[in-house]
Design a protein around this motif. Structure first.
Motif, PDB file in Angstrom:
ATOM      1  N   CYS A   1      33.343  33.390  44.477  1.00 27.22           N
ATOM      2  CA  CYS A   1      33.671  34.577  44.503  1.00 27.22           C
ATOM      3  C   CYS A   1      34.024  35.279  42.977  1.00 27.22           C
ATOM      4  N   GLY A   2      34.107  34.537  41.968  1.00 26.48           N
ATOM      5  CA  GLY A   2      34.683  34.987  40.747  1.00 26.48           C
ATOM      6  C   GLY A   2      35.602  34.106  40.077  1.00 26.48           C
TER       7      GLY A   2
ATOM      8  N   ASP B   1      39.107  32.305  39.954  1.00 24.59           N
ATOM      9  CA  ASP B   1      40.263  32.081  40.699  1.00 24.59           C
ATOM     10  C   ASP B   1      41.266  31.394  39.728  1.00 24.59           C
TER      11      ASP B   1
ATOM     12  N   CYS C   1      43.061  32.865  45.243  1.00 28.26           N
ATOM     13  CA  CYS C   1      41.866  33.710  45.081  1.00 28.26           C
ATOM     14  C   CYS C   1      42.322  35.205  45.037  1.00 28.26           C
TER      15      CYS C   1
ATOM     16  N   HIS D   1      40.550  37.750  44.830  1.00 26.16           N
ATOM     17  CA  HIS D   1      39.608  38.656  45.359  1.00 26.16           C
ATOM     18  C   HIS D   1      39.905  38.999  46.764  1.00 26.16           C
ATOM     19  N   GLU D   2      40.025  37.805  47.451  1.00 27.96           N
ATOM     20  CA  GLU D   2      40.385  37.688  48.883  1.00 27.96           C
ATOM     21  C   GLU D   2      42.143  37.450  49.121  1.00 27.96           C
TER      22      GLU D   2
END
Ligand code: ZN
Ligand code: ZN
Length: 209
Positions: free
Chosen positions: A94-95, A97, A114, A116-117
């Motif tokens: 996702c990028g 972490d 993470c 992002h999430e």
């Protein structure tokens, strides 16, 4: 060395110490005494007889004289969650972490965050892409501290073949961060696989497969 902290349910003092005799630790020496005599000795001093560790089922337990108040409870100390350190980044699907600590699941698993999430999860070295210099050293130190000990038999002896296998398993563990920890065999030659791998082929036959 215990691999888990003891539960308060395992704390034993006075008559709950199930042994006829105990080693009373005076700070300078261990003296073998009848348990009841030791309890009386402790009570005379306004204290209790406390077992130093949970019962091992073997020798007389080591005990100390110490004050116990009822109901038995843990010491209270603050729980400080360490702040997230952005320097511990690594590339995830996702990028970027961030490593945040110990996963406390399987050997070598680290806790990651993470952003992002907005979720925490566990990750192994082999699942991480590029990473910062800081993360690289974090992982190396973490895995060094997570290395399982070498095999010993009941007499404390180590077999030479076991020792070589252990060294080879650790070399892979430092690269992958995975330690499967179950018996497995190679589908091709039938050798017993090193315990770090969850695969079904040995080092010699995995490339050919
Ligand atoms: Zn992410
Ligand atoms: Zn093989």
């Amino acid at each position: 060395m215990p691999d888990r902290m003891w539960s308060l349910a395992e704390f034993r003092f006075d008559e709950a110490i199930e042994a006829a005799e105990v080693y009373l630790d005076s700070g300078t020496e261990l003296e073998l005494m009848a348990r009841d005599e030791s309890i009386a000795f402790a009570h005379e001093r306004g204290a209790n007889l406390v077992a130093s560790c949970p019962p091992t089922g073997e020798a007389a337990p080591s005990c100390v004289v110490a004050k116990v108040s009822l109901p038995v409870r843990w010491e209270r100390a603050p729980i400080d969650e360490p702040p997230i350190d952005e320097r511990l980044w690594f590339e995830a699907p996702c990028g970027r972490d961030v490593l945040v600590g110990n996963g406390h699941s399987f050997t070598g698993r680290m806790a990651a965050w993470c952003p992002h999430e907005g979720v925490g999860y566990n990750v192994s070295r082999a699942e991480m892409g590029a990473m910062s210099e800081e993360a690289r050293y974090f992982v190396a130190g973490f895995l060094a501290g997570n290395e399982p000990g070498y095999p010993v038999d009941v007499d404390g002896e180590t077999d030479e073949a076991d020792l070589s296998a252990w060294r080879a398993a650790l070399a892979r563990f430092r690269r992958t961060g995975s330690w499967y920890g179950r018996w497995g065999t190679c589908q091709v030659c039938g050798c017993v696989l090193l315990p770090d791998t969850a695969g079904d082929r040995c080092h010699q036959h995995s490339a050919a497969g």
